[in-house]
Design a protein around this motif. Sequence first.
Motif, PDB file in Angstrom:
ATOM      1  N   GLY A  76      -9.471  -6.158   6.083  1.00  0.00           N
ATOM      2  CA  GLY A  76      -8.425  -6.947   5.450  1.00  0.00           C
ATOM      3  C   GLY A  76      -7.468  -7.619   6.399  1.00  0.00           C
ATOM      4  O   GLY A  76      -6.667  -8.470   5.990  1.00  0.00           O
ATOM      5  N   VAL A  77      -7.511  -7.273   7.702  1.00  0.00           N
ATOM      6  CA  VAL A  77      -6.619  -7.914   8.664  1.00  0.00           C
ATOM      7  C   VAL A  77      -7.025  -9.383   8.818  1.00  0.00           C
ATOM      8  O   VAL A  77      -8.177  -9.679   9.122  1.00  0.00           O
ATOM      9  N   PRO A  78      -6.114 -10.313   8.593  1.00  0.00           N
ATOM     10  CA  PRO A  78      -6.457 -11.732   8.702  1.00  0.00           C
ATOM     11  C   PRO A  78      -6.785 -12.111  10.142  1.00  0.00           C
ATOM     12  O   PRO A  78      -6.252 -11.524  11.079  1.00  0.00           O
ATOM     13  N   ASP A  79      -7.650 -13.094  10.307  1.00  0.00           N
ATOM     14  CA  ASP A  79      -8.048 -13.513  11.646  1.00  0.00           C
ATOM     15  C   ASP A  79      -7.373 -14.819  12.048  1.00  0.00           C
ATOM     16  O   ASP A  79      -6.636 -14.871  13.027  1.00  0.00           O
ATOM     17  N   LEU A  80      -7.597 -15.884  11.290  1.00  0.00           N
ATOM     18  CA  LEU A  80      -6.985 -17.167  11.621  1.00  0.00           C
ATOM     19  C   LEU A  80      -5.563 -17.185  11.072  1.00  0.00           C
ATOM     20  O   LEU A  80      -5.347 -17.259   9.857  1.00  0.00           O
ATOM     21  N   ILE A  81      -4.591 -17.112  11.977  1.00  0.00           N
ATOM     22  CA  ILE A  81      -3.196 -16.977  11.560  1.00  0.00           C
ATOM     23  C   ILE A  81      -2.308 -17.974  12.298  1.00  0.00           C
ATOM     24  O   ILE A  81      -2.725 -18.614  13.265  1.00  0.00           O
ATOM     25  N   GLU A  82      -1.084 -18.058  11.821  1.00  0.00           N
ATOM     26  CA  GLU A  82      -0.084 -18.913  12.457  1.00  0.00           C
ATOM     27  C   GLU A  82       1.178 -18.114  12.720  1.00  0.00           C
ATOM     28  O   GLU A  82       1.752 -17.507  11.810  1.00  0.00           O
ATOM     29  N   CYS A  83       1.580 -18.068  13.988  1.00  0.00           N
ATOM     30  CA  CYS A  83       2.824 -17.419  14.405  1.00  0.00           C
ATOM     31  C   CYS A  83       3.005 -17.758  15.880  1.00  0.00           C
ATOM     32  O   CYS A  83       2.285 -18.594  16.419  1.00  0.00           O
ATOM     33  N   ASP A  84       3.976 -17.120  16.526  1.00  0.00           N
ATOM     34  CA  ASP A  84       4.150 -17.346  17.961  1.00  0.00           C
ATOM     35  C   ASP A  84       3.135 -16.484  18.717  1.00  0.00           C
ATOM     36  O   ASP A  84       3.355 -15.290  18.932  1.00  0.00           O
ATOM     37  N   GLU A  85       2.037 -17.101  19.086  1.00  0.00           N
ATOM     38  CA  GLU A  85       0.936 -16.389  19.746  1.00  0.00           C
ATOM     39  C   GLU A  85       1.386 -15.732  21.041  1.00  0.00           C
ATOM     40  O   GLU A  85       1.086 -14.559  21.310  1.00  0.00           O
ATOM     41  N   THR A  86       2.122 -16.469  21.857  1.00  0.00           N
ATOM     42  CA  THR A  86       2.528 -15.964  23.171  1.00  0.00           C
ATOM     43  C   THR A  86       3.401 -14.723  23.050  1.00  0.00           C
ATOM     44  O   THR A  86       3.183 -13.718  23.729  1.00  0.00           O
ATOM     45  N   ARG A  87       4.397 -14.767  22.158  1.00  0.00           N
ATOM     46  CA  ARG A  87       5.311 -13.635  22.020  1.00  0.00           C
ATOM     47  C   ARG A  87       4.624 -12.430  21.387  1.00  0.00           C
ATOM     48  O   ARG A  87       4.874 -11.288  21.781  1.00  0.00           O
ATOM     49  N   LEU A  88       3.758 -12.692  20.410  1.00  0.00           N
ATOM     50  CA  LEU A  88       3.038 -11.576  19.782  1.00  0.00           C
ATOM     51  C   LEU A  88       2.175 -10.855  20.807  1.00  0.00           C
ATOM     52  O   LEU A  88       2.223  -9.615  20.920  1.00  0.00           O
ATOM     53  N   LEU A  89       1.399 -11.602  21.571  1.00  0.00           N
ATOM     54  CA  LEU A  89       0.515 -10.986  22.563  1.00  0.00           C
ATOM     55  C   LEU A  89       1.312 -10.341  23.693  1.00  0.00           C
ATOM     56  O   LEU A  89       0.870  -9.355  24.285  1.00  0.00           O
ATOM     57  N   GLN A  90       2.495 -10.889  23.974  1.00  0.00           N
ATOM     58  CA  GLN A  90       3.356 -10.285  24.990  1.00  0.00           C
ATOM     59  C   GLN A  90       3.764  -8.880  24.571  1.00  0.00           C
ATOM     60  O   GLN A  90       3.742  -7.945  25.384  1.00  0.00           O
ATOM     61  N   VAL A  91       4.132  -8.727  23.302  1.00  0.00           N
ATOM     62  CA  VAL A  91       4.539  -7.413  22.807  1.00  0.00           C
ATOM     63  C   VAL A  91       3.351  -6.449  22.809  1.00  0.00           C
ATOM     64  O   VAL A  91       3.464  -5.297  23.253  1.00  0.00           O
ATOM     65  N   VAL A  92       2.202  -6.918  22.323  1.00  0.00           N
ATOM     66  CA  VAL A  92       1.015  -6.057  22.270  1.00  0.00           C
ATOM     67  C   VAL A  92       0.639  -5.560  23.663  1.00  0.00           C
ATOM     68  O   VAL A  92       0.467  -4.353  23.883  1.00  0.00           O
ATOM     69  N   THR A  93       0.498  -6.468  24.613  1.00  0.00           N
ATOM     70  CA  THR A  93       0.084  -6.073  25.967  1.00  0.00           C
ATOM     71  C   THR A  93       1.150  -5.209  26.640  1.00  0.00           C
ATOM     72  O   THR A  93       0.826  -4.294  27.391  1.00  0.00           O
ATOM     73  N   ASN A  94       2.403  -5.497  26.349  1.00  0.00           N
ATOM     74  CA  ASN A  94       3.486  -4.708  26.942  1.00  0.00           C
ATOM     75  C   ASN A  94       3.418  -3.259  26.483  1.00  0.00           C
ATOM     76  O   ASN A  94       3.525  -2.317  27.293  1.00  0.00           O
ATOM     77  N   LEU A  95       3.217  -3.059  25.181  1.00  0.00           N
ATOM     78  CA  LEU A  95       3.166  -1.700  24.651  1.00  0.00           C
ATOM     79  C   LEU A  95       1.901  -0.971  25.098  1.00  0.00           C
ATOM     80  O   LEU A  95       1.931   0.232  25.385  1.00  0.00           O
ATOM     81  N   VAL A  96       0.778  -1.698  25.163  1.00  0.00           N
ATOM     82  CA  VAL A  96      -0.459  -1.078  25.641  1.00  0.00           C
ATOM     83  C   VAL A  96      -0.334  -0.704  27.112  1.00  0.00           C
ATOM     84  O   VAL A  96      -0.727   0.393  27.527  1.00  0.00           O
TER      85      VAL A  96
END
Length: 217
Positions: A76-96
Amino acid sequence: ELNARQQRYLEMVRTSADNLLEVVNNILDYSKIELGKLEFEETTFHLKERMEYELYPQQIKAEHKGITFNFSFEPGVPDLIECDETRLLQVVTNLVDNGIFYTKEGEVFLEVSLQGYNSQGQYLVKFSVIDTGIGIQPVKQQIISESFKLGSVPPSGVADDSLLGLTISGHLVKLAGGDIGLESSGPGRGTVVWFTWPVTVVVNDSLPPVNLDAAIY
């Protein structure tokens, strides 16, 4: 062609350069947040594809430490989305990265799920980083939680280097309109850091229609 020793030296240089770049970026974001000049830019992208690409270095980093790093997307997780890609991935990689850094043995796992939607009709994607690392001391947990709750960067001298990246991530999430939290039973018992991020789904016929009466605020 590089021999094994040369290859290891270059990997050490690259790791040091990446760590330095992360510190510099965190300091810049810290300043932008204090000045209220942090801006978000909406882009359309494939979430799974981008995360697989962005998280590959983290998989290599985990392997070098002798631990495992995996991630999964719940149905159910959507794939094609719209948001701030750079900031979202920054948070994900930072936490990982944070989870890998503080895990000496065991694993770091990233779970991506669909949490619901907000009052603006945006879907909330939840990211949970689970590690078997050293855990977080109660005092630091309180500092981080208060920082998340108040939406402000901790005063100088309160947030040390180990907290800066996590704190910046928390503020990015809040500015994006999401929520963030952490759970840790204390030193030596691992940590779970999770956050939600609002996204606009571009195409996904399998998702139910938004019901604003049941929205998560």
